[in-house]
Design a protein around this motif. Structure first.
Motif, short mmCIF file in Angstrom:
data_model
loop_
_atom_site.label_atom_id
_atom_site.label_comp_id
_atom_site.label_asym_id
_atom_site.label_seq_id
_atom_site.Cartn_x
_atom_site.Cartn_y
_atom_site.Cartn_z
N ARG A 102 0.85 -1.19 0.00
CA ARG A 102 0.00 0.00 0.00
C ARG A 102 0.89 1.24 0.00
O ARG A 102 1.53 1.56 0.99
N TRP A 103 0.91 1.90 -1.13
CA TRP A 103 1.73 3.10 -1.29
C TRP A 103 1.16 4.24 -0.46
O TRP A 103 -0.04 4.50 -0.47
N ASP A 149 2.04 1.22 -7.49
CA ASP A 149 0.86 2.07 -7.60
C ASP A 149 1.16 3.23 -8.55
O ASP A 149 1.52 4.33 -8.14
#
Length: 568
Positions: A124-125, A165
């Motif tokens: 999760r950026w 992402d």
């Protein structure tokens, strides 16, 4: 790592996008296949290149050293310091710096997988400021660990083809450049590895390399994964990479397949044998077993700190010495194997599998072993990752007549899930234990393997240097196995073309350092000279280090090249 179902879906989708067909798990039906082994055609030294693992080790010495030393681990891909990754719902673990002492004891190099600082997978950026702060912290932690010398690279990202992402972070290739440049502000010497694609894709790799070349951020080690039953494509993928590299004017990089074998393959010895065979023939620098379950077991090689069936496959691999020799399968699927020939022991080892029914192994190039040879055949079953196996099953132990330099060994009732081991030796004069260990077969840190006609078995290690920095100093670790605890005379074959005496540090099993002196010889790469000393070893496996530079050792003087060591 992702949940297995997610990983499989992504891998198959990506494979389809690159016009490769995801093959089903091989259901062997081609009984009557013959694997040809040519013991007279070596193609590179035995380095146990595919004896590696993703998240293979966990803190608190899991698995035990006694299970790691026999399989001669080459590389580990481990999470970074302050790991956040919780693989498959497990708590974070496997911190590179915390497992480093054990990895060092067993002669394994480590690659730090930097994005595992994040907890979730897919990652999760958060943002560039967050990422740079994490990169700075990871690099600072590594630099502060001044006694850690076995970190061989930072892996910048993992599977960016589907975990990067782009919407939030921008183009991955630009992100690669920014990250490498950030690392270099603190650490200008530790190699970088990437891009780490989940699959081989020549178009992605071309764009990545072109950008990296143009921005002076080329990886020192090139990484991608071979998953999804891709064994038939491994040689073609490596060849395609080499062609691309040359076309872009890029000097050859080390190739690291740091995840191989799918979830339904990783605990099937026959299938994994097929992977190792193709990875070895393709000439990769290193390859790691993929992670699908729990860390700290070398991904299913151990259960409750005891061997599983797959461990014995890697034990056979670990027993190989000398040179890898040519194997020729009938086809790219089904029966395959890898083999070695140790000229000092006059021993051929063949590991094969991935086929059912009655098949055979033809071993050629045996003229130097005499008119008759002793042949041992054994197997390890496809019994999975939760069944401990105390040893391989002996299937035959007999004598063969060598005709025209070859023998053919039939193997009836093969199981496609099992792996098989064939040992061919002279009928007499075989030493009771391995006495000579070639330097080119050892764990080599920041030095280079070379060939020379005068060298034992044709190979040696040179460019052994000392910078005063554990990130760049050179040493060679020999994993040896002796029958009894006692003092042994250790003879070292070497060359020293400096015209003056050179020195290395000598330590074994983490003990005190002493000095080995190498008087000058006729010249570089010209072997035949030896020096001897005495070492006190324990029964079983020991690690002997010869170092120009190493933690807790001030450093050697001059220069010497290592040919072999011999214990008598």
């Amino acid at each position: 790592m992702p949940k297995p179902t997610l990983r499989t879906a992504i891998a198959v989708s990506a494979l389809a996008a690159t016009a490769l067909v995801a093959l089903p798990l091989h259901s062997a039906q081609a009984a009557g296949s013959t694997l040809v082994v040519d013991a007279a055609v070596p193609f590179r030294p035995v380095t146990h290149a595919a004896s590696g693992g993703l998240y293979a080790l966990a803190e608190n010495n899991r698995p035990a050293d006694s299970l790691l030393l026999p399989i001669k681990m080459h590389t580990l891909t481990q999470p970074p310091p302050r790991v956040g990754q919780a693989p498959n719902g497990q708590p974070p673990g496997g911190d590179t710096l915390l497992v480093a002492p054990q990895a060092d004891r067993v002669g394994a190099a480590q690659v730090i997988r930097m994005p595992d600082i994040y907890r979730d997978f897919p990652y999760r950026w958060v943002g560039w400021n967050d990422w740079f702060a994490k990169v700075d912290q990871m690099v600072n932690d590594r630099l502060a660990a001044t006694n850690v010398s076995n970190v061989t690279a930072y892996e910048i990202w993992n599977e960016p083809d589907w975990t990067w992402d782009t919407a939030a972070a921008g183009d991955f290739n630009t992100g690669w450049t920014r990250t490498v440049q950030r690392i270099r502000t603190r650490d200008a010497v530790t190699p970088v590895a990437g891009p780490g694609y989940a699959v081989w894709n020549v178009n992605w790799m071309r764009a990545f390399l072109t950008n990296a070349r143009n921005t002076n951020t080329l990886p020192d080690i090139v990484v991608w994964h071979e998953l999804g039953h891709t064994t038939p494509h491994i040689a073609a993928n490596v060849a395609a990479y080499r062609s691309l590299e040359a076309s872009l004017g890029i000097s050859p990089r080390r190739i690291f397949i740091n995840e191989y074998a799918e979830r339904d393959e990783i605990d099937v010895p026959g299938r994994v044998t097929n992977y190792i065979a193709k990875l070895e023939r393709a000439g990769v620098w290193a390859a790691d077993r993929a992670f699908w379950y729990e860390y700290g077991t070398v991904n299913g090689l151990t259960h409750n700190n005891q061997p599983t069936a797959s461990w014995w496959l890697y034990k056979w691999y670990g027993d190989m010495a000398g040179n890898m020799v040519r194997t020729i399968p009938r086809a790219q699927t089904g029966l395959d194997g890898f083999a070695s020939y140790d000229s000092t022991r006059k021993r051929v080892d063949v590991v094969f599998g991935d086929e059912s029914g009655t098949n055979s192994v033809r071993v050629t190039g045996l003229a130097g072993l005499g008119s008759t040879v002793r042949v041992r055949l054994e197997s390890t079953p496809g019994s999975g990752r939760f069944t401990n196996v105390s040893g391989p099953t002996t299937l035959a132990n007999t004598t063969y007549t060598v005709t025209n330099g070859q023998i053919t060994v039939p193997v009836p009732n093969m199981s496609a899930t099992a792996s098989y081991h064939l040992v061919v030796e002279p009928t007499s004069g075989v030493p009771s234990y391995q006495q000579r260990y070639e330097a080119e077969n050892a764990s080599v840190f920041r030095a280079e393997r070379f060939s020379a006609g005068s060298a034992s078995n044709g190979g040696y290690v040179g460019f052994i240097d000392n910078t005063g920095d554990p990130r760049t100093a050179s040493y060679v670790d020999f994993v040896v196995n002796v029958p009894t605890a006692r003092s042994y005379t250790m003879t070292i074959g070497y060359a020293n073309g400096t015209g003056a005496t050179a020195t290395h540090g000598l330590a074994y099993n983490g003990g005190a350092w002493s000095t080995v002196s190498y008087p000058p010889t006729a010249g570089w790469g010209q072997f035949g000279s030896t020096v001897s000393t005495t070492v006190g070893l324990r029964a079983g496996y020991n690690v002997i280090r010869l170092a120009k530079g190493s933690p807790f050792f001030a450093g050697g003087t001059g220069y010497a090249e290592l040919d072999y060591l011999q214990l008598t």
